[in-house]
Design a protein around this motif. Structure first.
Motif, PDB file in Angstrom:
ATOM      1  N   ARG A  86       0.737  -1.146  -0.022  1.00 58.95           N
ATOM      2  CA  ARG A  86      -0.146   0.002   0.024  1.00 58.95           C
ATOM      3  C   ARG A  86       0.799   1.121  -0.124  1.00 58.95           C
ATOM      4  N   PRO A  87       0.329   2.394  -0.561  1.00 58.87           N
ATOM      5  CA  PRO A  87       1.255   3.632  -0.530  1.00 58.87           C
ATOM      6  C   PRO A  87       1.525   4.129   0.852  1.00 58.87           C
ATOM      7  N   ILE A  88       2.402   4.796   0.989  1.00 58.76           N
ATOM      8  CA  ILE A  88       2.859   5.327   2.487  1.00 58.76           C
ATOM      9  C   ILE A  88       1.799   6.269   3.163  1.00 58.76           C
ATOM     10  N   GLU A  89       0.988   7.077   2.111  1.00 60.08           N
ATOM     11  CA  GLU A  89      -0.025   7.900   2.495  1.00 60.08           C
ATOM     12  C   GLU A  89      -1.389   6.933   3.156  1.00 60.08           C
ATOM     13  N   GLN A  90      -1.495   5.993   2.572  1.00 59.71           N
ATOM     14  CA  GLN A  90      -2.769   5.302   3.012  1.00 59.71           C
ATOM     15  C   GLN A  90      -2.315   4.594   4.438  1.00 59.71           C
ATOM     16  N   LEU A  91      -0.927   4.194   4.634  1.00 67.18           N
ATOM     17  CA  LEU A  91      -0.554   3.511   5.888  1.00 67.18           C
ATOM     18  C   LEU A  91      -0.686   4.751   6.924  1.00 67.18           C
ATOM     19  N   LYS A  92      -0.237   5.979   6.473  1.00 63.63           N
ATOM     20  CA  LYS A  92      -0.078   6.846   7.487  1.00 63.63           C
ATOM     21  C   LYS A  92      -1.608   7.045   8.241  1.00 63.63           C
ATOM     22  N   GLU A  93      -2.581   7.189   7.208  1.00 68.52           N
ATOM     23  CA  GLU A  93      -3.722   7.194   7.556  1.00 68.52           C
ATOM     24  C   GLU A  93      -4.416   6.113   8.448  1.00 68.52           C
ATOM     25  N   ASP A  94      -4.113   4.770   8.219  1.00 63.61           N
ATOM     26  CA  ASP A  94      -4.487   3.813   9.021  1.00 63.61           C
ATOM     27  C   ASP A  94      -3.978   3.809  10.289  1.00 63.61           C
ATOM     28  N   PHE A  95      -2.661   4.539  10.468  1.00 60.05           N
ATOM     29  CA  PHE A  95      -2.115   4.499  11.677  1.00 60.05           C
ATOM     30  C   PHE A  95      -2.645   5.646  12.461  1.00 60.05           C
ATOM     31  N   GLU A  96      -3.102   6.650  11.951  1.00 55.66           N
ATOM     32  CA  GLU A  96      -3.660   7.760  12.709  1.00 55.66           C
ATOM     33  C   GLU A  96      -5.101   7.271  13.172  1.00 55.66           C
ATOM     34  N   LYS A  97      -5.737   6.410  12.443  1.00 55.09           N
ATOM     35  CA  LYS A  97      -7.199   5.835  12.984  1.00 55.09           C
ATOM     36  C   LYS A  97      -6.756   4.966  14.151  1.00 55.09           C
ATOM     37  N   LEU A  98      -5.757   4.249  14.054  1.00 53.17           N
ATOM     38  CA  LEU A  98      -5.335   3.601  15.533  1.00 53.17           C
ATOM     39  C   LEU A  98      -4.603   4.249  16.465  1.00 53.17           C
ATOM     40  N   ASN A  99      -4.556   5.791  16.272  1.00 50.68           N
ATOM     41  CA  ASN A  99      -3.891   6.649  17.235  1.00 50.68           C
ATOM     42  C   ASN A  99      -2.282   6.305  17.430  1.00 50.68           C
ATOM     43  N   VAL A 100      -1.777   5.821  16.405  1.00 51.80           N
ATOM     44  CA  VAL A 100      -0.379   5.429  16.167  1.00 51.80           C
ATOM     45  C   VAL A 100       0.264   6.643  15.256  1.00 51.80           C
ATOM     46  N   LYS A 101       1.311   7.359  15.589  1.00 47.99           N
ATOM     47  CA  LYS A 101       1.904   8.336  14.783  1.00 47.99           C
ATOM     48  C   LYS A 101       3.048   7.866  14.264  1.00 47.99           C
ATOM     49  N   MET A 102       3.108   7.799  13.139  1.00 52.70           N
ATOM     50  CA  MET A 102       4.327   7.144  12.358  1.00 52.70           C
ATOM     51  C   MET A 102       5.358   8.321  11.878  1.00 52.70           C
ATOM     52  N   GLU A 103       6.541   8.193  12.409  1.00 60.32           N
ATOM     53  CA  GLU A 103       7.576   9.244  12.111  1.00 60.32           C
ATOM     54  C   GLU A 103       8.702   8.821  11.274  1.00 60.32           C
ATOM     55  N   THR A 104       9.069   9.824  10.313  1.00 58.53           N
ATOM     56  CA  THR A 104      10.178   9.170   9.342  1.00 58.53           C
ATOM     57  C   THR A 104      11.419   9.341  10.241  1.00 58.53           C
ATOM     58  N   ASP A 105      12.457   8.817   9.749  1.00 56.31           N
ATOM     59  CA  ASP A 105      13.691   9.110  10.315  1.00 56.31           C
ATOM     60  C   ASP A 105      14.124  10.352  10.372  1.00 56.31           C
ATOM     61  N   TYR A 106      13.852  11.271   9.544  1.00 63.05           N
ATOM     62  CA  TYR A 106      14.024  12.736   9.396  1.00 63.05           C
ATOM     63  C   TYR A 106      13.472  13.357  10.459  1.00 63.05           C
ATOM     64  N   GLU A 107      12.149  13.188  10.756  1.00 63.09           N
ATOM     65  CA  GLU A 107      11.511  13.753  11.855  1.00 63.09           C
ATOM     66  C   GLU A 107      11.986  13.414  13.108  1.00 63.09           C
ATOM     67  N   ILE A 108      12.493  12.279  13.368  1.00 60.99           N
ATOM     68  CA  ILE A 108      13.110  11.711  14.584  1.00 60.99           C
ATOM     69  C   ILE A 108      14.433  12.394  14.769  1.00 60.99           C
ATOM     70  N   MET A 109      15.223  12.464  13.940  1.00 57.52           N
ATOM     71  CA  MET A 109      16.457  13.166  13.867  1.00 57.52           C
ATOM     72  C   MET A 109      16.117  14.445  14.328  1.00 57.52           C
TER      73      MET A 109
END
Length: 140
Positions: A86-109
């Motif tokens: 699945r595309p990354i945008e769809q995965l991010k939406e699915d994780f937001e629905k589960l109240n899980v925030k997905m961060e990229t390595d850049y954002e973490i750094m």
């Protein structure tokens, strides 16, 4: 200097000259242009003057056909990959629905750098931020 395909080439060590010898046919004579045309090795021929317009058209048609076949294979592969993932945008939406925030390595750094630069952070927090940052930088 270009030499015809299949020629014998040598370096004369006494004179330092490079020498090329055309191959002879079974009967001791050099091949005619027509015979050389029949003996071509694949797509490579040094004597470009020997191509006829018909030969060039045939070669171009073959290239176009092979390119179309390659495109079909590439499209089929892309479709296969799209079905599996699945595309990354769809995965991010699915994780937001589960109240899980997905961060990229850049954002973490960026967060780790701001934590390190923060005056409110303790020495242990800064050391931990540097260790974590080292991990992410090493991946990049």
């Amino acid at each position: 200097q270009a030499v015809p395909a299949g020629s014998h080439v040598r370096l004369n060590l006494q004179t330092g000259d490079r020498e090329a010898k055309l191959l002879e046919s079974e009967y001791g004579k050099s091949d005619t242009k027509e015979e050389r045309r029949k003996k071509r090795l694949g797509k490579v021929d040094v004597d470009s003057n020997s191509f006829t317009p018909q030969e060039l058209k045939k070669a171009l048609a073959k290239m176009k056909e092979s390119e179309k076949a390659e495109r079909k294979v590439r499209r089929a592969h892309e479709e296969e990959v799209r079905k599996k993932f699945r595309p990354i945008e769809q995965l991010k939406e699915d994780f937001e629905k589960l109240n899980v925030k997905m961060e990229t390595d850049y954002e973490i750094m960026v967060k780790l750098i701001s934590k390190f630069n923060s005056s409110a952070s303790t020495l242990d927090e800064k050391v931990a931020a540097l260790y974590d940052l080292e991990y992410y930088v090493h991946q990049v």
